[in-house]
Design a protein around this motif. Sequence first.
Motif, PDB file in Angstrom:
ATOM      1  N   LEU A   9     -31.613 -14.747  11.593  1.00  0.00           N
ATOM      2  CA  LEU A   9     -31.769 -16.036  11.734  1.00  0.00           C
ATOM      3  C   LEU A   9     -31.440 -16.611   9.893  1.00  0.00           C
ATOM      4  O   LEU A   9     -31.498 -16.640   9.252  1.00  0.00           O
ATOM      5  N   MET A  10     -32.504 -15.447   8.745  1.00  0.00           N
ATOM      6  CA  MET A  10     -32.831 -15.361   7.937  1.00  0.00           C
ATOM      7  C   MET A  10     -31.392 -15.025   7.045  1.00  0.00           C
ATOM      8  O   MET A  10     -30.539 -15.566   6.570  1.00  0.00           O
ATOM      9  N   ALA A  11     -30.615 -14.408   7.130  1.00  0.00           N
ATOM     10  CA  ALA A  11     -29.369 -13.423   7.326  1.00  0.00           C
ATOM     11  C   ALA A  11     -28.160 -14.811   7.680  1.00  0.00           C
ATOM     12  O   ALA A  11     -27.626 -14.699   6.695  1.00  0.00           O
ATOM     13  N   LEU A  12     -28.365 -14.769   8.485  1.00  0.00           N
ATOM     14  CA  LEU A  12     -27.698 -15.603   8.953  1.00  0.00           C
ATOM     15  C   LEU A  12     -27.099 -17.180   8.477  1.00  0.00           C
ATOM     16  O   LEU A  12     -26.052 -18.089   8.042  1.00  0.00           O
ATOM     17  N   GLY A  13     -28.645 -17.591   8.203  1.00  0.00           N
ATOM     18  CA  GLY A  13     -28.433 -19.003   7.265  1.00  0.00           C
ATOM     19  C   GLY A  13     -28.072 -18.818   5.970  1.00  0.00           C
ATOM     20  O   GLY A  13     -27.359 -19.471   5.616  1.00  0.00           O
ATOM     21  N   CYS A  14     -27.980 -17.736   5.083  1.00  0.00           N
ATOM     22  CA  CYS A  14     -27.668 -17.781   4.021  1.00  0.00           C
ATOM     23  C   CYS A  14     -26.416 -17.494   4.175  1.00  0.00           C
ATOM     24  O   CYS A  14     -25.449 -18.111   3.126  1.00  0.00           O
ATOM     25  N   SER A  15     -25.610 -16.478   4.782  1.00  0.00           N
ATOM     26  CA  SER A  15     -24.568 -16.346   4.640  1.00  0.00           C
ATOM     27  C   SER A  15     -24.055 -17.435   5.523  1.00  0.00           C
ATOM     28  O   SER A  15     -22.197 -17.910   4.458  1.00  0.00           O
ATOM     29  N   LEU A  16     -24.098 -18.496   5.963  1.00  0.00           N
ATOM     30  CA  LEU A  16     -23.295 -19.387   6.488  1.00  0.00           C
ATOM     31  C   LEU A  16     -23.798 -20.160   5.623  1.00  0.00           C
ATOM     32  O   LEU A  16     -22.194 -21.126   5.103  1.00  0.00           O
ATOM     33  N   VAL A  17     -24.535 -20.481   4.446  1.00  0.00           N
ATOM     34  CA  VAL A  17     -24.194 -21.394   3.264  1.00  0.00           C
ATOM     35  C   VAL A  17     -23.185 -20.936   2.409  1.00  0.00           C
ATOM     36  O   VAL A  17     -21.948 -21.999   1.463  1.00  0.00           O
ATOM     37  N   VAL A  18     -22.891 -19.291   2.256  1.00  0.00           N
ATOM     38  CA  VAL A  18     -21.726 -19.423   1.240  1.00  0.00           C
ATOM     39  C   VAL A  18     -20.680 -19.826   2.135  1.00  0.00           C
ATOM     40  O   VAL A  18     -19.215 -19.616   1.291  1.00  0.00           O
ATOM     41  N   ALA A  19     -20.715 -19.609   3.388  1.00  0.00           N
ATOM     42  CA  ALA A  19     -19.190 -19.170   3.967  1.00  0.00           C
ATOM     43  C   ALA A  19     -18.651 -21.152   4.069  1.00  0.00           C
ATOM     44  O   ALA A  19     -17.529 -20.923   3.748  1.00  0.00           O
ATOM     45  N   GLY A  20     -20.117 -21.524   4.165  1.00  0.00           N
ATOM     46  CA  GLY A  20     -19.284 -22.789   4.450  1.00  0.00           C
ATOM     47  C   GLY A  20     -19.296 -23.598   2.875  1.00  0.00           C
ATOM     48  O   GLY A  20     -17.902 -24.338   2.293  1.00  0.00           O
ATOM     49  N   ALA A  21     -19.735 -23.161   1.406  1.00  0.00           N
ATOM     50  CA  ALA A  21     -18.665 -23.641   0.062  1.00  0.00           C
ATOM     51  C   ALA A  21     -17.687 -22.881  -0.126  1.00  0.00           C
ATOM     52  O   ALA A  21     -17.112 -23.420  -0.366  1.00  0.00           O
ATOM     53  N   GLY A  22     -17.557 -21.763   0.153  1.00  0.00           N
ATOM     54  CA  GLY A  22     -15.790 -20.291   0.672  1.00  0.00           C
ATOM     55  C   GLY A  22     -14.679 -21.291   1.294  1.00  0.00           C
ATOM     56  O   GLY A  22     -13.891 -21.507   0.514  1.00  0.00           O
ATOM     57  N   LEU A  23     -15.082 -21.981   2.199  1.00  0.00           N
ATOM     58  CA  LEU A  23     -14.337 -23.153   2.579  1.00  0.00           C
ATOM     59  C   LEU A  23     -13.984 -24.333   2.401  1.00  0.00           C
ATOM     60  O   LEU A  23     -12.717 -24.968   2.235  1.00  0.00           O
ATOM     61  N   LEU A  24     -15.474 -24.933   1.715  1.00  0.00           N
ATOM     62  CA  LEU A  24     -15.184 -25.926   0.658  1.00  0.00           C
ATOM     63  C   LEU A  24     -14.110 -25.664  -0.705  1.00  0.00           C
ATOM     64  O   LEU A  24     -13.530 -26.922  -0.563  1.00  0.00           O
ATOM     65  N   VAL A  25     -14.103 -24.397  -1.010  1.00  0.00           N
ATOM     66  CA  VAL A  25     -13.182 -23.776  -2.215  1.00  0.00           C
ATOM     67  C   VAL A  25     -11.708 -23.996  -1.742  1.00  0.00           C
ATOM     68  O   VAL A  25     -10.904 -24.330  -2.238  1.00  0.00           O
ATOM     69  N   VAL A  47     -18.188 -10.427   0.838  1.00  0.00           N
ATOM     70  CA  VAL A  47     -19.193 -10.197   0.126  1.00  0.00           C
ATOM     71  C   VAL A  47     -20.203 -10.946  -0.707  1.00  0.00           C
ATOM     72  O   VAL A  47     -21.447 -10.433  -0.057  1.00  0.00           O
ATOM     73  N   LEU A  48     -19.929 -12.016  -0.778  1.00  0.00           N
ATOM     74  CA  LEU A  48     -21.062 -13.127  -1.170  1.00  0.00           C
ATOM     75  C   LEU A  48     -21.683 -13.253   0.294  1.00  0.00           C
ATOM     76  O   LEU A  48     -23.373 -13.613  -0.053  1.00  0.00           O
ATOM     77  N   GLY A  49     -21.168 -13.730   1.618  1.00  0.00           N
ATOM     78  CA  GLY A  49     -21.835 -13.430   2.350  1.00  0.00           C
ATOM     79  C   GLY A  49     -23.158 -12.784   3.160  1.00  0.00           C
ATOM     80  O   GLY A  49     -23.950 -12.708   3.530  1.00  0.00           O
ATOM     81  N   VAL A  50     -22.980 -11.123   2.331  1.00  0.00           N
ATOM     82  CA  VAL A  50     -23.339  -9.935   2.988  1.00  0.00           C
ATOM     83  C   VAL A  50     -24.538  -9.945   2.151  1.00  0.00           C
ATOM     84  O   VAL A  50     -25.488  -9.846   2.407  1.00  0.00           O
ATOM     85  N   LEU A  51     -23.656  -9.863   1.262  1.00  0.00           N
ATOM     86  CA  LEU A  51     -25.595  -9.967  -0.087  1.00  0.00           C
ATOM     87  C   LEU A  51     -26.181 -11.186   0.068  1.00  0.00           C
ATOM     88  O   LEU A  51     -26.518 -10.866  -0.073  1.00  0.00           O
ATOM     89  N   VAL A  75     -23.391  -2.804  -2.087  1.00  0.00           N
ATOM     90  CA  VAL A  75     -22.447  -3.858  -1.350  1.00  0.00           C
ATOM     91  C   VAL A  75     -21.796  -3.554  -3.634  1.00  0.00           C
ATOM     92  O   VAL A  75     -20.748  -4.608  -2.688  1.00  0.00           O
ATOM     93  N   ALA A  76     -22.309  -3.749  -4.477  1.00  0.00           N
ATOM     94  CA  ALA A  76     -21.111  -3.773  -5.058  1.00  0.00           C
ATOM     95  C   ALA A  76     -20.010  -3.357  -5.099  1.00  0.00           C
ATOM     96  O   ALA A  76     -18.646  -3.129  -5.132  1.00  0.00           O
ATOM     97  N   ALA A  77     -20.198  -1.524  -4.948  1.00  0.00           N
ATOM     98  CA  ALA A  77     -19.145  -0.206  -4.279  1.00  0.00           C
ATOM     99  C   ALA A  77     -17.943  -1.210  -3.698  1.00  0.00           C
ATOM    100  O   ALA A  77     -17.274  -0.800  -3.991  1.00  0.00           O
ATOM    101  N   ALA A  78     -18.777  -1.447  -2.549  1.00  0.00           N
ATOM    102  CA  ALA A  78     -18.112  -2.167  -1.296  1.00  0.00           C
ATOM    103  C   ALA A  78     -17.176  -3.571  -1.470  1.00  0.00           C
ATOM    104  O   ALA A  78     -16.177  -3.114  -1.083  1.00  0.00           O
ATOM    105  N   ALA A  79     -17.815  -4.072  -2.714  1.00  0.00           N
ATOM    106  CA  ALA A  79     -17.261  -4.990  -3.047  1.00  0.00           C
ATOM    107  C   ALA A  79     -15.904  -4.946  -3.457  1.00  0.00           C
ATOM    108  O   ALA A  79     -15.173  -5.218  -3.829  1.00  0.00           O
TER     109      ALA A  79
END
Length: 356
Positions: A9-25, A47-51, A75-79
């Motif tokens: 749940l913690m990872a999902l919440g953080c990823s959803l926040v980043v994804a929402g910001a990306g959709l707005l952009v 990448v930021l969602g995973v991070l 994560v940096a290498a994969a990004a």
Amino acid sequence: MRDILLTFLMALGCSLVVAGAGLLVLRGPLRGRSVTAHIVVLLLVTVLGVLAGILGAAMEMFISDHDLHVLLIVVAAAATVSLGAGLWAGRRLARASMWADEAREQERQAEARRRELVAWVSHDLRTPLAGLRAMAEALDDGVVADPETVAEYHRRISAETDRMAGLVDDLFELSRISAGALRLTLSAVPLGEIVSDAIASAEPLAAAAHVRIAAAPSGWPVVDGSVPELSRVVDNLLRNAIRYTPPDGTVTVTGGAADGEGWLAVTDTCGGIAEGDLPRVFDVAFRGTPARTPTGSAGGGLGLAIVRGLVDAHHGDVSAENLDGGCRFVVRLPLSGSDRPGRAGTGRPGAPATAG
């Protein structure tokens, strides 16, 4: 199980926040931007969602700093790899999209030209056919009986038949050019001989129109070309100039060599071409504004289009420009190997040899 659920749940919440910001952009500042920009932003969001998920999970799990640093490095290498691949793919997609747009635009323009050509040709065929039918019916019904009128009708029928045959011949030549079926047999061609033959062929037309043809006596280059096609180029340019030159006018033909090219210029005293028409004079079925349209029997609007197609097939160039009281068409062709600079007559289209 409870720890796993909280971590998720913690990872999902953080990823959803980043994804929402990306959709707005994507829906805001990037609306209407390139495909490459959208792909890069999507990869950044991933990448930021995973991070964000890793950092959120790390806070819940209380992992060591060493383990967190290892995760961040991974994560940096994969990004880096993902963003590089996304940027490369985005540029390829953008380039492919641009090519597709250009191809669709060219197809639309070609279709418009085909419709215009069909309209022009239909008109050019329908008008003489109606006249031929009327004259033939008059002769069959005996409406025309006196020998002088009958002879005139026969002459007009023959002239219209020749004009229609020429139009069909132009259409065949244009279809060969458009389909890429034109095959040239190149050789060293003395341009002066081509011009001399074309002038001899056009003299009766010029005499009937009370137009004088003048040609340069010397300085003609030898070019790489195909005799039948180059003969048609010069013949079409001469007949076009005669058609638009008023009575007592002059058509001048000059030539020479400059900058590794042979050139031929046909200059008339037509009064000039409207500036808006100059870029279109070589378009299929284009005849110009009504003020420039010649009186009497006009061509099918295909002659100059055929000139451009044949010159292009010779890897040459043709252009039109206005002069004081008239216009000039200039054809440039590759010089033959035996007529390179130092062996041929020299000159420039802007300073033609003296006409005879």
